[in-house]
Motif scaffolding. Sequence first.
Motif, PDB file in Angstrom:
ATOM      1  N   ASP A 189     -15.229  38.202  18.142  1.00 30.83           N
ATOM      2  CA  ASP A 189     -14.943  38.084  19.581  1.00 30.83           C
ATOM      3  C   ASP A 189     -14.166  39.278  20.128  1.00 30.83           C
ATOM      4  O   ASP A 189     -13.417  39.171  21.096  1.00 30.83           O
ATOM      5  CB  ASP A 189     -14.192  36.779  19.903  1.00 30.83           C
ATOM      6  N   LYS A 227     -14.802  29.221  25.810  1.00 30.73           N
ATOM      7  CA  LYS A 227     -14.237  30.449  25.233  1.00 30.73           C
ATOM      8  C   LYS A 227     -13.865  31.474  26.308  1.00 30.73           C
ATOM      9  O   LYS A 227     -12.792  32.065  26.256  1.00 30.73           O
ATOM     10  CB  LYS A 227     -15.207  31.059  24.231  1.00 30.73           C
ATOM     11  N   GLN A 275     -10.776  30.263  28.085  1.00 30.74           N
ATOM     12  CA  GLN A 275      -9.569  30.447  27.302  1.00 30.74           C
ATOM     13  C   GLN A 275      -9.178  31.917  27.184  1.00 30.74           C
ATOM     14  O   GLN A 275      -8.016  32.226  26.926  1.00 30.74           O
ATOM     15  CB  GLN A 275      -9.725  29.809  25.915  1.00 30.74           C
ATOM     16  N   THR A 276     -10.124  32.823  27.408  1.00 26.46           N
ATOM     17  CA  THR A 276      -9.802  34.248  27.433  1.00 26.46           C
ATOM     18  C   THR A 276      -9.162  34.629  28.766  1.00 26.46           C
ATOM     19  O   THR A 276      -8.189  35.389  28.801  1.00 26.46           O
ATOM     20  CB  THR A 276     -11.083  35.086  27.215  1.00 26.46           C
TER      21      THR A 276
END
Length: 187
Positions: free
Chosen positions: A21, A51, A54-55
Amino acid sequence: MRKLIYGMNLTLDGYIAAPGDDIGWSVPSDELFQFWSDRLPATDLSLYGRKLWQTMSPYWPTVDQRPDATQAEVEFGCRWRDMSKVVFSSTIDKVDWNTRLVTGDAVAEITRLKAEDGGPMDIGGATLAGAAMRAGLIDEYVLATAPVLVGGGTPFFTGLDNWVNLNLVETRTLPGGVILTRYEKRR
């Protein structure tokens, strides 16, 4: 009916994140950053996978409190914080910053949202966008292709069951060799 737009920064070999990631390759120029920021006021609703949410959510809502933040970052962060968002996840139980959580069938909810009256919706996150792509829900693709090869990771495009024919509607070169392209689904 609303328009659904999938756009992200990606590598020349088609990845939005390198293995692990890692998005360290994606350092947008001021012009690219401004392009993404200028799109926010015209976006009625942003859809996020877990995802990507959450980034973004730990950083952007409070960027205006960081002394090292640029004016462009503050502007983007305030726009992002205040806009309506939907996060699709079955593993988190709380979202904030003008956001609604959907834990059920993402494709069914995106289909319902598209059928509503309203302005354009953006979708982000490879897994969520991939599901919308396979369901034929995406109307426009915006690619900011960076001149870097990472050799693997999270692909921008997912495997499809059918071809999707597109029309090129915009292309331009930005500083650092980034090529910006926009395609609309051919009707």
